[in-house]
Every structure is written in structure tokens, then in C-alpha cells.
Design an enzyme around this catalytic site. Structure first.
Site, PDB file in Angstrom:
ATOM      1  N   ARG A  29      79.033 116.880 -64.059  1.00  0.00           N
ATOM      2  CA  ARG A  29      79.874 116.977 -62.868  1.00  0.00           C
ATOM      3  C   ARG A  29      81.203 116.291 -63.133  1.00  0.00           C
ATOM      4  O   ARG A  29      81.260 115.234 -63.772  1.00  0.00           O
ATOM      5  CB  ARG A  29      79.193 116.316 -61.664  1.00  0.00           C
ATOM      6  CG  ARG A  29      78.005 117.108 -61.128  1.00  0.00           C
ATOM      7  CD  ARG A  29      78.442 118.384 -60.465  1.00  0.00           C
ATOM      8  NE  ARG A  29      77.317 119.180 -59.993  1.00  0.00           N
ATOM      9  CZ  ARG A  29      77.434 120.340 -59.363  1.00  0.00           C
ATOM     10  NH1 ARG A  29      78.635 120.830 -59.123  1.00  0.00           N
ATOM     11  NH2 ARG A  29      76.372 121.004 -58.962  1.00  0.00           N
ATOM     12  N   GLU A  58      88.640 122.394 -59.340  1.00  0.00           N
ATOM     13  CA  GLU A  58      88.354 123.696 -59.936  1.00  0.00           C
ATOM     14  C   GLU A  58      88.822 124.820 -59.019  1.00  0.00           C
ATOM     15  O   GLU A  58      88.480 124.814 -57.838  1.00  0.00           O
ATOM     16  CB  GLU A  58      86.846 123.831 -60.204  1.00  0.00           C
ATOM     17  CG  GLU A  58      86.322 122.782 -61.179  1.00  0.00           C
ATOM     18  CD  GLU A  58      84.827 122.881 -61.444  1.00  0.00           C
ATOM     19  OE1 GLU A  58      84.189 123.818 -60.911  1.00  0.00           O
ATOM     20  OE2 GLU A  58      84.298 122.040 -62.180  1.00  0.00           O
ATOM     21  N   HIS A 109      83.280 125.871 -66.105  1.00  0.00           N
ATOM     22  CA  HIS A 109      82.067 125.590 -65.326  1.00  0.00           C
ATOM     23  C   HIS A 109      81.035 126.709 -65.478  1.00  0.00           C
ATOM     24  O   HIS A 109      80.537 127.257 -64.491  1.00  0.00           O
ATOM     25  CB  HIS A 109      82.416 125.379 -63.847  1.00  0.00           C
ATOM     26  CG  HIS A 109      81.392 124.545 -63.134  1.00  0.00           C
ATOM     27  ND1 HIS A 109      81.686 123.761 -62.050  1.00  0.00           N
ATOM     28  CD2 HIS A 109      80.057 124.364 -63.356  1.00  0.00           C
ATOM     29  CE1 HIS A 109      80.586 123.148 -61.623  1.00  0.00           C
ATOM     30  NE2 HIS A 109      79.587 123.502 -62.404  1.00  0.00           N
TER      31      HIS A 109
END
Length: 334
Positions: free
Chosen positions: A251, A280, A299
Site C-alpha cells: 500500500r 493514483e 497497481h
């Protein structure tokens, strides 16, 4: 008895996968409705009071009219959705944590929320190892040079080459389903593995300062909690040996990215790799876009065909338990 189910899939955990798994697992008749969410073509974000969801509250409310069960990955279970959908009783999130669901509001509304732990553990572990090797052997950078018609012999100089995994110490911060798999893979490379995780007791477990001091490679696998936010900052990176490599496929909240860029620019870190970010998509002008010796992916560490199929199977199994009147296995609500 017929149960009405909304399959609110997307372009990764597709409706066809969810419906196939439900038909295989759920006894009796199922009346399916479908809603296709735009993720990952359109990034997730905050919707109402929940995180990491597709912004489809209006469409979801309409699709949930008269529906008892919803299976999804990115649909937002907000208080607004709950208030508008009184027939809903089960909301199954096909991901490792139901961050896109307001669990307190769901509990008050009598809606059980389930999730799919471990669905992407194999994919994320494999991606972590790939990122570690890519950063250490500078694979993306050397490929880009060759693709641009440049053959750089200086990459072979002693000061430009990286360390080997065999015989090196690798520190894993977090030792859940993903960390354990990474450790097994590293053992095959002949690496020594250290672990920092307050919730496990395993060989090689050490406190974080010792792990950082001894590890040539450090890989983050902790969950994002108030306690772990910013746990790897400037002081922690400085404690790592000069020329080491840092990987984050967990994370973005775990890591201070300005401190990471500082360490790459100064040469304290040989390299780094990250699949997750503080924001993001990465905003234009971010230091990450120009930091040297940094490998990035958007991601997608958990992205594999098997991940999507496992996710569908896990939520379908809990829907089947619900229909049979059995306790749910992966329930997140009280």
C-alpha cells in the site's frame, strides 16, 4: 425459491466469471441482473464515505431495486445506496478487503458484507519477486536503452551492477499470505529471510530497526492501518545499507515517497520498485516520474486470470452459504 442477484462486475472480475461461479455453487434458482462497472479503464476513487470504489451510486441504486444479493468488486456500498435499497441483504466484495463498503451503515441496515481474502496472494507474491529482480538487474532501463538503439557497456562496470539474491538477506515487513509466499520463493534463490510482523511468531522474526540494518533487500507487505501509515520514512531508509533495494507492492500509505526519491537521487538506494502510490494515478509533475533507478507498475501486482477466478469462486461460496442458511465464512460486518 428464486433469489435475485446483481452481478456488478467490471473489466477484471467480469460478470461472466461471477455468474459462472454462482451457477456452479448456489443451489436453487437464481434471477441474475448485471451491471458492468468501468474499472480498471476508469480508476477507482473515493465515493461518498467509502474508498477505492467506482463512482456509480446512481446506476447501482437503480440496478439493486428488488435485489437481495450483490456480488461485486468495486461497487460503492454507501449509506445513500443502503438507504435506497431496502431489499438488499448480502453484499459480497470480491477483493482482499471491503474498503468500498460502509460496514457500520451496512450492519445497521441488516446487510452482511463479505470479502475474498487471499484471492491475489500468489499473483502479488510473484509480481513482488519480479519487481525486486527488475530493479536489481535494471531490466526496464536497459531494455529502454536497447529499444532506443543505445548499447551501453558501462552497465557492466562494477559500480553499476547490483547484488545477487543468493547469499543476501531480504527483509519482509509483514508476513501474511503474500509475505509467506514471497519468503518461500526467496528460499529457492538461497536468500536469508528476516521478518517483521507483530502478529506472527516465526523463525527470522526481528524488530524493524534490526531488519532494516541487516537487509540488502526490503519488501513491504503490511496492511495499511493508522499504526503502519508512513512506517518507512527517511530515517528508516537511511538505516538500510548503502546500495540496497526497496520494494513496495502493498500500500502506498506505508512509505514516504519523497524520502524514497531522496534516497534514489543521492544513490543511497541502488534501486527501488513500487506498484502502489500515495495518489493514483500519479499526478503530473510527481518526483516519482523522474527518480533514477525506480521501477513502477500501475497497481497491478494482484492482476492475473487466476486472481479473478478465485475472487469469483470465494464470493460465490459465501452466497451459497447464505442461501443454505449457513454461517458466512468471510463476513466483515458484525
Amino acid at each position: 425459491m428464486t433469489i435475485r442477484v446483481l452481478a456488478a462486475g467490471d473489466h477484471f472480475v467480469k460478470n461472466s466469471l461471477l455468474i459462472e461461479a454462482l451457477r456452479r455453487e448456489v443451489p436453487g434458482e437464481v434471477d441474475f441482473r448485471e451491471l458492468t462497472l468501468p474499472w480498471p479503464v476508469v480508476p477507482f476513487g473515493r465515493v461518498g464515505e467509502v474508498d477505492e470504489a467506482s463512482d456509480v451510486e446512481d446506476e447501482l441504486i437503480e440496478a439493486l431495486r428488488g435485489v437481495e444479493v450483490c456480488v461485486t468488486q468495486m461497487a460503492p456500498l454507501t449509506k445513500r445506496v443502503l438507504d435506497a435499497c431496502p431489499d438488499l441483504r448480502l453484499f459480497c466484495v470480491s477483493r482482499g478487503g471491503p474498503v468500498n463498503a460502509n460496514l457500520e451503515a451496512a450492519a445497521r441496515a441488516g446487510v452482511a458484507v463479505t470479502f475474498a481474502p487471499g484471492r491475489n496472494a500468489v499473483a502479488t507474491a510473484e509480481h513482488t519477486l519480479a519487481m525486486l529482480l527488475a530493479a536489481t538487474r535494471r531490466i526496464p532501463r536497459t531494455h529502454a536503452d536497447l529499444a532506443g538503439g543505445v548499447w551501453r557497456g558501462d552497465y557492466y562496470t562494477y559500480d553499476n551492477v547490483g547484488p545477487e539474491l543468493e547469499g543476501s538477506t531480504v527483509g519482509l515487513v509483514g508476513y501474511g499470505a503474500i509475505g509467506r509466499r514471497v519468503a518461500r520463493m526467496l528460499a529457492g534463490f538461497g536468500a536469508e529471510v528476516l521478518v517483521h510482523d507483530p502478529y506472527v511468531d516465526v523463525p527470522g522474526k526481528v524488530e524493524l530497526p534490526e531488519l532494516l540494518r541487516r537487509s540488502r533487500f526490503v519488501s513491504l507487505h503490511a496492511r495499511a492501518t493508522p499504526e503502519t501509515a508512513g512506517m518507512i520514512g527517511a530515517a528508516e531508509i537511511a538505516a538500510m545499507p548503502p546500495g540496497s533495494v526497496l520494494v513496495n507492492c502493498a500500500r502506498g500509505a506505508l512509505l514516504d515517497y519523497d524520502a524514497l526519491c531522496d534516497a534514489l537521487e543521492s544513490g543511497h538506494l541502488f534501486g527501488a520498485a513500487t506498484d502502489v502510490f500515495p495518489e493514483e494515478p500519479i499526478p503530473a509533475g510527481s518526483r516519482l516520474l523522474t527518480a533514477p533507478n525506480l521501477v513502477m507498475t500501475p497497481h497491478l501486482a494482484g492482476a492475473s486470470k487466476e486472481t479473478a477466478m478465485k475472487a469469483a469462486a470465494i464470493v460465490a461460496a459465501d452466497v451459497a452459504r447464505y442461501v443454505r442458511g449457513e454461517p458466512l465464512e468471510h463476513v466483515a460486518t458484525p
